[in-house]
Every structure is written in C-alpha cells, then in structure tokens.
Design an enzyme around this catalytic site. Structure first.
Site, mmCIF file in Angstrom:
data_model
loop_
_atom_site.group_PDB
_atom_site.id
_atom_site.type_symbol
_atom_site.label_atom_id
_atom_site.label_comp_id
_atom_site.label_asym_id
_atom_site.label_seq_id
_atom_site.Cartn_x
_atom_site.Cartn_y
_atom_site.Cartn_z
ATOM 1 C CG ASP A 1 1.793 0.230 11.092
ATOM 2 O OD1 ASP A 1 0.936 0.787 11.798
ATOM 3 O OD2 ASP A 1 1.972 0.511 9.912
ATOM 4 C CG ASP B 1 -0.400 -0.330 2.499
ATOM 5 O OD1 ASP B 1 0.837 -0.435 2.603
ATOM 6 O OD2 ASP B 1 -1.169 -0.490 3.465
#
Length: 889
Positions: free
Chosen positions: A480, A70
């Site tokens: 993350d 992404d």
C-alpha cells in the site's frame, strides 16, 4: 489510493516505539512465558501506513483513548508522549487472525476495562474463529473468549460500528453485532461468556458482491453497531433503550426499550441506505445516523445524514448537501459531548478531489465544510496541514487543483471529538490518524491545524526486507505505501520510494558487492512495475516492462549489479543487462518462480517453483533444474544465498501437510540437507557473525523444539536461541527476515500489519556493545594513504544529501578512523548515518562507530548525511584522515 490488503500467507497456503511493558494475551488460564535471550524490540518508524477504521474515547476518564486497525492490532493513547502503545503484540502465529480488530469498547463505568472483538476474515482465508478479548488493565494483559463464528476486521464494512458496546449503566452487560448471518450476541458477565440474542429479528442481508465466489465480498455484513441511550437507565441497572444498526437497506435500525428483551424496527426510518454509524445525544434526545448506499470502506456513491428525535419519533433529513449533489456516502460521525448540539460527519468515500468533513453547531440545522470552492478549481480551506512529522504523507505528489498534497484524507470512517476537550478531534484515514487541538478555530473564523497524531501506531504489511553492508541500514518492500529507505530507524523517513510510486512493492534486492545498486518491483494500476536506484535507494528511475507483465513478482540483482533477473506476474522469467531497458525471456524455468542471486558470482542466479530448485550460470539466460529432492512441494518458500560464499544457499518453507523446515546447500543448490532440529521455518536471513564465529549469524521465523518464535543461530544452525518472547509475537511473521551485516545481533522482522519490527540484543558477545556500538572517543590515528569520494546524491531548495566513501589505499589495516573536512559555503550537517559526527563552524569531523572501525588495506567504508545550504553548495576540496590529507576523487 485504494487499499486492499490480503494476508500474504493466505495466498501462499491456498500486513512508534513499543512503549513500556508489552501486553500479554491469555486464555482463562495464564500462560507461562518461555525463556528467551534479552532483546529490546522497537519499530523502524514509519508512523501509520494503514487504515484506521475506529477511534474510541472513554467517556469517564480524560485522555483515555483507543484506536483499532484492520490487520495491525489495537492501540492505547499515551497523553504524556502524544503517542500510541500497541496492545496486541502478544497475538501468536496460530491466532494470527486476531490481529484484525473489528471493534473496540472502552468501559465508561470502570475505565480500566477495555474489550476488543478480533478476527480478520470471515471466509476460508482465516481458518480460526473470532474472539472477544477483555482486559482489566487497559490492554496491558488480556483474557480471551473464543466465539463460535468468525469476525472480519479486514472485511468489507469494517469501518461501520462500533459493533461491540458496553452498557454505560450496568457494565457487566455487553453486546456484539456479528457478521455472516450470526446475529446479535450478549454477555452478562463482562465478556466471559456470550449467547445469541434469540429475540433479535434481523441478521442483516447486505453483501458487497453476492457473486464473489471467494466469500470475501459476498459475506453478509450483519449487525454493524450498537448504541445505548444512557438516559434510560441508572447506575447498576441495565439501560432500557438500546439501538442497533443492521446491514439491511430497508430495515437498518432496531430498538429495544426493555433492556434487550424485545426488539422492533424503528418506525418511519429512511430506506435505500445502510446505516454506518448511530451516535446518540442523550442531552437533546437525538439519535444521529450516517447513511451510505455501500458498506465501505472504499465504495459509496450516495449518502444521507438523518436525525431521530427519541421522544417524538420524528425523523429529519439533516444532510449538508442535496441528495442529487452527493457522490459519496457518510460514515464518520461524532458529537461534542461538551456542546451536544455540535455534530460532525465525513464524506468517507469522496476520493476526488478529497474527503470532506462537515460541522454543525445547531444539531444539524445548518452546516459548514472543512473546505469549499472559491471559484473552481480554487479551494478555500478552514484548516492548515502540518505533516512535517510524517512528510511522506504527501506521496511526493504535486497534483493539479482542486486536489492538494497532502490530502485531507480518504476512507475517513473514524471521526471523534474528545468528550472532555471540544478543541481536540481525531480522525482515521487509509494511511494515518490526523488530529487537531484547536478545533474551536473552525467556528471562530480562523483556521485549525491538522497534524498526524499517529506516532507509535505502525500499520504496514511487509513483503521484503534488505539490510545492505553499506548505505542505509534498512530497505523495505511494503504493501500500500510501497516501501522506505531508513537511514535512521528511530526517525520517520521523509518519503516512500517514488519514481514510480508502487501501490505495493512485492520484492527488492541490492547488489551485494555494489550496494548502491538497488532494484524493486511491485504493483501499479498503470505504469511500469520495475524501478532501479544507483544511490542505495535514495533516488529511483523506472525500468521498462516486458510484454504481459501484470504485477511485481520477485526480482534479483547480480552480485556486482551488472544484470538482473525478474519473475513478474503475468509473464515468463526475464533477464537483462544494465537497467532493464530491454528484457529477454529466460529458458528452463517456469513462470512465477521465486528468484534470487548468488551473492558472490554475478553470473549465478537461483529459482524455485513447486518443489524444484533451478540454477543459472549465464546471468539468467538459461536455468537448469537441480536434482535436489525432498524440498517443499508448494510455493510457500523463501530462500537466500549467503553473502561472501559462492553457492551457499538456505531455503525455508513448506506446509504442515508436507515437507516443512529449513534446508542448506553448499553446492549452489545441487543438493540440500534438511536441518533436523528445525520443525518448521518460513524465513531465513543473515547478520553479522558473533565474535570468534566463522559463519554469519542466521535468523528465522520458525518452530523449533515445539515453540513458534524468532530464532537466532551463531553456529551455522547447529543450535538455536529463541530471541522473542510470548509478549512479542506480532501474529504472522512469515514474510521476510534479515539480520544487519554491520550490527551483531540486530534483526529486522516483517509483520503483516505491525510494520517492520527490529530487535537488538543485550548480549555483548558480538564485540560491538550489544548491537549498536558506540563511538571510540579517541580512535587510533590511521597510517598510510587514503582516498575520498564525495558525491552529492540529491539536492533541493535549502537542503541536500551526500555520500562519502573513505578508502584505505595504503598497506596497513585501520582499527579506527576520523575524517574531517571544511565546508566553503557554510553548509551544516543535519543528520549523518553510519558514523558519528561533530561540527564546529564550517568544519565537520566524522568518526567510526563500533562496527565499522576496522578497514583493511584496499577496503573502504562509507557513510552519508543530509545537510542544509544557502547560496552555494560547493563540494569540500580537502579531506583529512587525522592529520594527513586524502586524495580526493
């Protein structure tokens, strides 16, 4: 773990080895690469770390596969090494949004051709439009066609697809589904030019959150997939029947039977759901569709699987569970091209206790699951998981059943069976690609083995980097997955930072004079936002938050590790002595300021906010605004103090509509001088000085002489050398940069989605073999006294980690050293860093490497290792430097 990654630069302005020759990106006129010093670029291996929303196999050539990320570009599978090769490292600073890949298409007529639809955000966060990239050499080089609208590789709904498709009969024809109400687009010349399909009746209407004023969640997700029925065409003529999925819960699927001239809503279709995927089995005449009530990739509370018979128009609900029992949506969807009646699907949004994978061998008539309950909460799995190549995928967790570590996955929207090999399957998760090569075990009653199939695919967003003068060469702060301690850049670390596990680490620092002391801050849904280590980041313990803290912010450690200054989100700037059990608010400095420490004076700290520079001389208790003027007015700034020199500060940053560049202060920020030869700069870092140089090497991500790149200066910024090239740009590199204090020329570069990239120079001017050094096979025998401190820093069943500090307690400098010891219990060294070693039986000999052979009188050198033990793990009692014994502390 929910993954929401927004480009750091956007907020500031309002993240494997690189194999073979890097690909190049071009417009229709090829670009001449700028000359650069010869550097070798690699990734500090993490393996994965981000969401993989798409995997595409070529259906004509065996072992040809691609993956899209992404925010981190696209990759091609290398069968010989079972690894991935990055394909979009040539994307430059200006086009950083083109590192977000919303769709990939591999040409099944000409396997050399591959296409990528690129663009990261459809709202204002990405100022550029999207593009379609086309390659005739499998992604080794690209040509680009800019589109008149934006694409959203990191937008909601990015796991649906594929939105880009090549006609399997006439490969000059491509379709692209656009978001934001821009409709369906078509190219008739192999992706060179594009025009909107004016006859397509529906541009979509689904918005994740119509009330989102930022435009991120309120964007219309648009046209989400295109699928050809190859049986309705012949070679060289356009396929007649084409199916298109639209983000519209009432009108999700359309069909053309005249090669795209006219389109109709597919009659009798289910409603109330979004069609995430449409996969066609031309042999049996079935179109399979995976539905969810949400666009993903995080959300989804209900879902169904349907089968459409293309010959009769009959719809059949083939969902593996009753609608009342579905608490997730379906997205991942694939068929076995060798056995077309075999279908598999994923429950992509089943976060707890785990994702689920379903398999049918009778076209969806009956299903089996990857796991099921024997009696709750006990699970029976059809698979085993081997994450030994990426052990951090357990997250260091020990969950209670029915959860397991590692998990089968989450956000599992990409699922593909190899069209040439029924036993091979790959699927993407929010952190990696898992795969198996013995899938047939599913049906035979055995257990298939899942492993990470992700080496070479590096997809972390990097917020901060540190390279201490001793201990691990690299510490990283990542989005993350928190961050890692790399003791070997070529190997995947065993675990991310834990205790606590931050979802995102926003800043970290070490004590310059005591690099065993490290602090990091970050984001966590519930729990502390600060953590400390006393063993160079190998182990951590949580600090205590001051009142009001809502996020990590920035943090600085005193030069000797005696105190810390923290500028958290949600609270004032704070300071503490010791390890953060009690914080006090600093005065004289605004909240949200960026903070750093002087690398010599432990009482001196610095801050920056909105064009003003602040200095504290009392350990962070009080700050005073500097009189310095002309600094950037915004907060897109990064600054650092030079190790070894009190008050030597470099500041980079700014914006194109104001002050922008690189500034230097030699008086602790009282005044700054702007470097006239640097037009723009966004980062600054320091590394080992060149041979004969009196000042440490500078590194920056900057624009110099009209060129954007990574630059190095060995003469205090008087001259600069570009050290990357047009094939190695990695989009946005403005997060952090640091040199290595022990290896001349080595630089660590942050990216927003391609992980930590590091470069080594071929220039031998550093006097250390060009950045890496080697072991002197016959180092001189040191003279004088020595002392050794041997510390076991961590121990577990069968294994341990130790640090060794060798001090020169004599009066004469060493120009090389060799330290030996004997293990009493038969321990063995498995990996040793910051020295080379040999082991013969129980005796270990560690020798200096090129950069740490010189040890002045009164100084010390350190190295560490991991080892194996059984029975007992007694510390060695005798250490010898050459033939002389050292004092053991």
């Amino acid at each position: 773990m929910r993954r929401t990654r927004i480009l750091t630069a956007v907020l500031a302005l309002a993240a494997g080895l690189i194999a073979g020759s890097p690909p190049a990106l071009a417009s229709d006129s090829p670009r001449t690469a700028l000359a650069a010093e010869s550097y070798t670029w690699k990734n500090a291996r993490i393996d994965g770390g981000g969401f993989v929303p798409g995997i595409v196999f070529n259906r004509k050539e065996k072992n040809l596969a691609y993956a899209r990320t992404d925010i981190g570009g696209a990759y091609r599978w290398q069968e010989s090494s079972k690894s991935w090769t990055p394909l979009l490292d040539s994307v430059g600073w200006t086009d950083w949004g083109h590192t977000g890949v919303v769709s990939l298409a591999s040409d099944s007529v000409d396997p050399n051709k591959v296409y990528a639809a690129v663009g990261t955000y459809t709202n204002s966060w990405d100022p550029g439009n999207g593009a379609v990239l086309r390659s005739a050499d499998r992604g080794a080089s690209w040509r680009k066609t800019d589109l008149p609208f934006k694409l959203g590789g990191n937008m909601p709904g990015r796991g649906m697809g594929e939105r880009l498709a090549v006609d399997p009969n006439k490969n000059s024809v491509l379709y692209l589904g656009a978001p934001s109400g821009k409709g369906l687009w078509r190219s008739a010349d192999s992706g060179v030019t594009w025009s909107q399909v004016t006859g397509f009746p529906n541009v979509g209407n689904y918005q994740q959150d119509p009330a989102d004023a930022s435009g991120y969640a309120s964007d219309n997700q648009g046209i989400v997939w295109v699928t050809f029925d190859e049986s309705t065409g012949t070679s060289g003529t356009a396929t007649k029947t084409v199916y298109v999925g639209v983000a519209d819960k009432e009108n999700a699927v359309y069909r053309s039977t005249d090669a795209g001239a006219t389109w109709t809503r597919l009659a009798g279709q289910p409603t109330g759901y979004l069609a995430h995927k449409g996969v066609l089995d031309a042999v049996n005449g079935y179109l399979y569709i995976a539905y969810s009530d949400k666009g993903g990739p995080y959300d989804g509370g209900k879902g169904r699987l349907w089968r459409y018979a293309t010959a009769t128009g009959t719809w059949t609900d083939i969902s593996p569970v009753a609608e009342a029992d579905a608490y997730y949506g379906f997205s991942g969807l694939t068929i076995d091209r060798q056995k077309p009646g075999t279908v598999m699907a994923t429950a992509y949004s089943s976060w707890w206790p785990d994702t689920q994978i379903f398999r049918s061998t009778d076209s969806g008539g009956t299903w089996t699951k990857a796991w099921d309950y024997t009696s709750y909460p006990t699970r029976a799995n059809r698979y085993t998981m081997d994450v030994s190549s990426s052990p951090w995928l357990t997250w260091g967790a020990n969950p209670s059943p029915p959860e397991q570590a590692p998990k089968l996955g989450w956000m599992t929207e990409a699922l593909e069976i190899d069209p040439f090999n029924s036993s091979r399957m790959m699927y993407g998760t929010g952190a990696t690609i898992y795969g198996t090569e013995n899938l047939a075990q599913w049906d035979s009653g055995g257990r298939f083995t899942l492993k990470p199939m992700v080496q070479g695919l590096e997809e972390t967003a990097v917020n901060d980097l540190a390279s201490p003068p001793a201990g691990a060469p690299l510490l990283s702060a990542l989005g993350d997955v928190g961050g890692f301690r790399h003791t070997d850049l070529t190997k995947t670390p065993p675990m991310m930072f834990t205790s606590p596990n931050f979802t995102t680490t926003t800043s970290l620092d070490f004590a310059e004079k005591n690099p065993g002391t490290v602090v990091r801050v970050g984001n966590l849904d519930s729990g502390p936002h600060v953590a400390f280590s006393t063993d160079n980041g190998a182990n951590w313990f949580a600090g205590t938050d001051p009142s009001g803290v809502s996020g990590g912010g920035t943090v600085a450690a005193a030069a000797d590790g005696s105190r810390f200054v923290w500028s958290p989100a949600g609270a004032a700037v704070q300071y503490t002595t010791g390890f953060g059990t009690s914080w006090q608010a600093a005065s004289g400095i605004p909240a949200d300021a960026i903070v750093e420490s002087d690398r010599v004076d432990p009482k001196v700290f610095y801050g920056f906010k909105s064009g003003r520079f602040y200095v504290s001389s009392d350990g962070g208790a009080t700050f005073t605004a500097s009189a310095a003027t002309g600094l950037p007015s915004g907060d897109s700034v990064r600054f650092k103090a030079l190790p070894g020199v009190r008050g030597d500060v470099w500041l980079a940053g700014g914006a194109s509509d104001g002050a922008y560049g690189l500034w230097h202060s030699t008086d602790a920020g009282a005044t700054f001088a702007k470097l006239s030869n640097v037009e723009q700069a966004d980062t600054i870092g320091f590394g080992k000085a060149a041979t004969g140089a009196s000042y440490q090497t500078l590194f920056t991500s900057a624009k110099i002489a009209g060129v954007r790149g990574i630059f190095r200066s060995t003469d205090k910024g008087a001259t600069w050398t570009r050290i990357n090239d047009d094939a190695h740009q990695w989009g946005w590199t403005g997060g952090a940069i640091t040199g290595d204090p022990r290896v001349y020329g080595r630089v660590y570069v942050s990216t927003n989605g391609r992980g930590v990239v590091y470069g080594d120079t071929s220039d031998t001017g550093g006097g250390d073999g060009g950045g890496g050094g080697g072991t002197d096979p016959t180092p001189p025998t040191p003279t004088g006294a020595c002392a050794v401190t041997y510390t076991i820093t961590n121990q577990w069943s069968g294994g341990f980690q130790a640090d060794v500090k060798l001090a020169n307690t004599g009066t004469t400098a060493w120009s090389g050293w060799s330290l030996s010891w004997t293990f009493a219990d038969g321990q063995t060294v498995s990996q040793l860093w910051n020295a080379d070693h040999t082991q013969s039986g129980p005796t270990v000999t560690a020798k200096n490497i090129g950069w740490n052979g010189n040890v002045a009188a009164g100084s010390s050198v350190a190295f560490g290792f991991t080892g194996n033990w059984s029975g007992s793990n007694t510390k060695p009692s005798v250490f010898k430097l050459g033939e002389q014994s050292c004092t053991v502390n």
